[in-house]
Design a protein around this motif. Structure first.
Motif, PDB file in Angstrom:
ATOM      1  N   LEU A   1       0.840  -1.203   0.000  1.00 23.36           N
ATOM      2  CA  LEU A   1       0.000   0.000   0.000  1.00 23.36           C
ATOM      3  C   LEU A   1       0.879   1.258   0.000  1.00 23.36           C
ATOM      4  O   LEU A   1       0.656   2.199  -0.767  1.00 23.36           O
ATOM      5  CB  LEU A   1      -0.889  -0.016   1.241  1.00 23.36           C
ATOM      6  N   ILE A   2       1.907   1.224   0.835  1.00 23.84           N
ATOM      7  CA  ILE A   2       2.817   2.378   0.915  1.00 23.84           C
ATOM      8  C   ILE A   2       3.481   2.607  -0.440  1.00 23.84           C
ATOM      9  O   ILE A   2       3.537   3.733  -0.954  1.00 23.84           O
ATOM     10  CB  ILE A   2       3.893   2.118   1.994  1.00 23.84           C
ATOM     11  N   PHE A   3       3.968   1.523  -1.035  1.00 25.56           N
ATOM     12  CA  PHE A   3       4.658   1.653  -2.328  1.00 25.56           C
ATOM     13  C   PHE A   3       3.687   2.073  -3.424  1.00 25.56           C
ATOM     14  O   PHE A   3       4.073   2.726  -4.387  1.00 25.56           O
ATOM     15  CB  PHE A   3       5.334   0.334  -2.715  1.00 25.56           C
ATOM     16  N   TYR A   4       2.412   1.700  -3.270  1.00 26.94           N
ATOM     17  CA  TYR A   4       1.415   2.084  -4.263  1.00 26.94           C
ATOM     18  C   TYR A   4       1.242   3.601  -4.271  1.00 26.94           C
ATOM     19  O   TYR A   4       1.238   4.233  -5.337  1.00 26.94           O
ATOM     20  CB  TYR A   4       0.078   1.400  -3.959  1.00 26.94           C
ATOM     21  N   ILE A   5       1.123   4.166  -3.081  1.00 24.54           N
ATOM     22  CA  ILE A   5       0.992   5.628  -2.989  1.00 24.54           C
ATOM     23  C   ILE A   5       2.217   6.271  -3.633  1.00 24.54           C
ATOM     24  O   ILE A   5       2.116   7.208  -4.431  1.00 24.54           O
ATOM     25  CB  ILE A   5       0.861   6.050  -1.509  1.00 24.54           C
ATOM     26  N   LEU A   6       3.373   5.728  -3.303  1.00 24.79           N
ATOM     27  CA  LEU A   6       4.611   6.245  -3.897  1.00 24.79           C
ATOM     28  C   LEU A   6       4.563   6.154  -5.421  1.00 24.79           C
ATOM     29  O   LEU A   6       4.889   7.113  -6.134  1.00 24.79           O
ATOM     30  CB  LEU A   6       5.793   5.433  -3.361  1.00 24.79           C
ATOM     31  N   ALA A   7       4.130   4.991  -5.918  1.00 27.17           N
ATOM     32  CA  ALA A   7       4.113   4.775  -7.368  1.00 27.17           C
ATOM     33  C   ALA A   7       3.205   5.788  -8.049  1.00 27.17           C
ATOM     34  O   ALA A   7       3.544   6.349  -9.099  1.00 27.17           O
ATOM     35  CB  ALA A   7       3.653   3.349  -7.681  1.00 27.17           C
ATOM     36  N   MET A   8       2.051   6.066  -7.459  1.00 27.85           N
ATOM     37  CA  MET A   8       1.106   6.986  -8.084  1.00 27.85           C
ATOM     38  C   MET A   8       1.632   8.418  -8.063  1.00 27.85           C
ATOM     39  O   MET A   8       1.502   9.158  -9.039  1.00 27.85           O
ATOM     40  CB  MET A   8      -0.261   6.898  -7.388  1.00 27.85           C
TER      41      MET A   8
END
Ligand SMILES: Nc1ncnc2c1ncn2[C@@H]1O[C@H](COP(=O)(O)OP(=O)(O)O)[C@@H](O)[C@H]1O
Ligand SMILES: [Mg+2]
Lengths: 300, 224
Positions: A38-45
């Protein structure tokens, strides 16, 4: 004599150790992968957003153009328009000058509007006026604008500086958020992973102690824990990249219809670049997080 | 090379217990040494010193040439790779098979994968546990676990075998088997030290040395 343990036969052993550790803690492993994901997803977006806005800026900048609308009286007189164009062409920093007549202006708008172009049919006569379109050297934009403003016969100047400024602002904000998010992602991932590794080490204290009594080098003892951290963050990273790729596909599909004129970067390149960045970052964070958790191996 | 060279070694635990008092001991290659004595007399403590789990609080101790003092981490780690320890509580790794446990003691040594498997196979054959090679160690009986622990210790072809109470909890026949097994690893380059409180099991016929521990002091009962 240096002990070699990075040999093929041991790869299976190390992977097995990781598998066992994960098997014994399925619940916390799943939670860790989900939360880092989830954390990396926010980063990716955020990264993708920053990337897209930077790309748009570059494209818009490259197309830096100024439209000069002339006074009513001049527009209708070909020789005067000709004269104006020569004058404009004489300004330093102007690369090309071209007259966009009423018909062409109408066509352009029709193109931009696409399906919605029907609204234009409501006008009885062409509502667009002709204008002079100039290509300029970007660095010279301020002086060109200054001199254009001093020309007699110029009614109105339209440049895309406002749009650019706004885009730059957005990109700047996204970059700032991006940096903050990277820092936040970094810290939280390191905290989570080092904690998990410390737990794993506590759970395996006896085994670690036995290996030491048998004379195993510290690196041999530590490697499975390092791998465990890597598996956890890479798992989260892969999850995030998959989710982000899916989201980007969706967003592109949403944007492509109503806003075809926004110069978006190619989707495949964006997804690949974002994937590489997020996966490498997750790998690095996994290894560093494990390394931070490892010292607890030492105090038994 | 001398196996063990202890001069005036004392071990005093932080709580004040004097586990070993003024120990002099000399063990050379080819020696089979029994350490006897009642429970609490210091047998395990003695072996712990030989493995660098504890350090002498006074006196000097050398094991296979390595001086046993605090801070010699690298040297003592290397020493441990040429010792075959059989722990009183076995220290096998649960969740792993018998073979995996035996191989674990060799994975970080300079052995090829083939040698690793061959050594493990050979050791399990020797302790008579080939048929349990793929069983999980937590499903083994006491005696079987004992033999896995021995297999792990000897598979790596150590120079010095240190076995702590390897006959404990075994019936006489099995205990004798284990002692015979351990004795069979002796050659002119290796030594075996076995602690046991069961003196009646020691074969009077076979050449061996017997020392007796009593409240931390050592006396010789038989010199070979
Ligand atoms: N870690 C320790 N801390 C304090 N005392 C200990 C410790 N280990 C052993 N002892 C004590 O040292 C003495 C010798 O113990 P040990 O060597 O285990 O005897 P044995 O193996 O002959 O039964 C006993 O009195 C025991 O209680
Ligand atoms: Mg004991």
């Amino acid at each position: 004599m240096k002990t070699v343990f990075f040999k093929a036969g041991n790869a299976g052993y190390f992977l097995n150790e990781v598998k066992t550790m994960i098997r014994l803690n399925v619940f916390s492993t799943t939670l860790t992968i989900l939360s880092t994901g989830l954390i990396f997803y926010i980063l990716a977006m955020i990264l993708s957003g920053w990337w897209v806005s930077s790309y748009v800026i570059k494209v818009v900048q490259g197309e830096a153009e100024i439209n000069v609308y002339l006074n009513e009286g001049i527009v209708n007189s070909t020789p005067e328009v000709q004269l104006m164009m020569e004058r404009i062409n004489g300004i330093e920093g102007v690369r090309a000058v071209r007259l966009v007549n009423q018909e062409e202006a109408y066509q352009r708008m029709a193109e931009v509007l696409g399906k919605e172009a029907k609204v234009l049919e409501k006008f009885e006569e062409n509502p667009f006026s002709a204008f002079v379109e100039l290509k300029i050297n970007l660095e010279a934009i301020d002086s060109v604008l200054d001199q254009l403003n001093q020309l007699v016969g110029v009614e109105h100047i339209r440049d895309n500086r406002d749009v650019l400024d706004r885009l730059r602002h957005i990109a700047g904000v996204l970059r700032l958020i991006g940096i903050l998010v990277v820092v936040a992602v970094g810290i939280s991932t390191l905290v989570i992973i080092s904690h998990i590794i410390r737990l794993g080490i506590a759970n395996n204290k006896e085994q670690i102690n036995t290996l030491r009594l048998l004379g195993a080098p510290e690196r041999f003892i530590a490697l499975p824990f390092l791998l465990e951290g890597l598996v956890l963050t890479l798992g989260g990273g892969i999850l995030a990249v998959a989710l982000a790729a899916f989201s980007l596909n969706y967003l592109y599909a949403q944007l492509a219809g109503p806003l075809p004129f926004i110069p978006l970067p190619p989707r495949e390149g964006l997804v690949a670049g974002m994937g590489i960045v997020v996966l490498s970052l997750s790998a690095v964070l996994g290894i560093v997080g494990s390394l931070l958790g490892l010292p607890s191996v030492k105090n038994d | 090379m001398t196996m063990i060279e202890a001069k005036g070694v004392c071990l005093r635990f932080p709580n004040g217990t004097k586990a070993l008092k003024d120990i002099d001991l000399f063990v050379k290659p080819g020696d089979m040494v029994y350490v006897t004595g009642p429970s609490g007399s210091g047998k395990t403590s003695l072996l712990k010193l030989f493995m660098g789990i504890e350090y002498p609080t006074s006196g000097s101790l050398k094991v296979l040439g390595q001086t046993m003092i605090q801070g010699q981490t690298a040297g003592i780690r290397r020493l441990r790779t040429i010792i075959g320890p059989v722990f009183q509580e076995f220290k096998l790794i649960d969740g792993r098979t018998v073979t995996e446990n035996v191989m674990l003691g060799m994975r970080f040594l300079n052995l090829t994968q083939d040698q690793l498997m061959e050594n493990a196979h050979h050791a399990l054959q020797k302790v008579g546990l080939e048929h349990k090679a793929h069983s999980l160690v937590e499903n083994l009986s006491w005696g079987e676990s004992q033999r896995v622990a021995i297999a792990r210790a000897v598979a790596r072809k150590p120079v010095l075998i240190l076995a702590d109470e390897p006959t404990g909890n075994l019936d006489k026949a099995n205990a004798l088997n284990i002692l015979e097994l351990l004795t069979s690893f002796i050659n002119d380059q290796t030594a075996v030290i076995i602690t046991t409180h069961a003196t009646h099991l020691i074969d009077a016929e076979k050449p061996c040395k017997v020392i007796r521990m009593d409240q931390g002091s050592l006396t010789w009962e038989r010199l070979g």
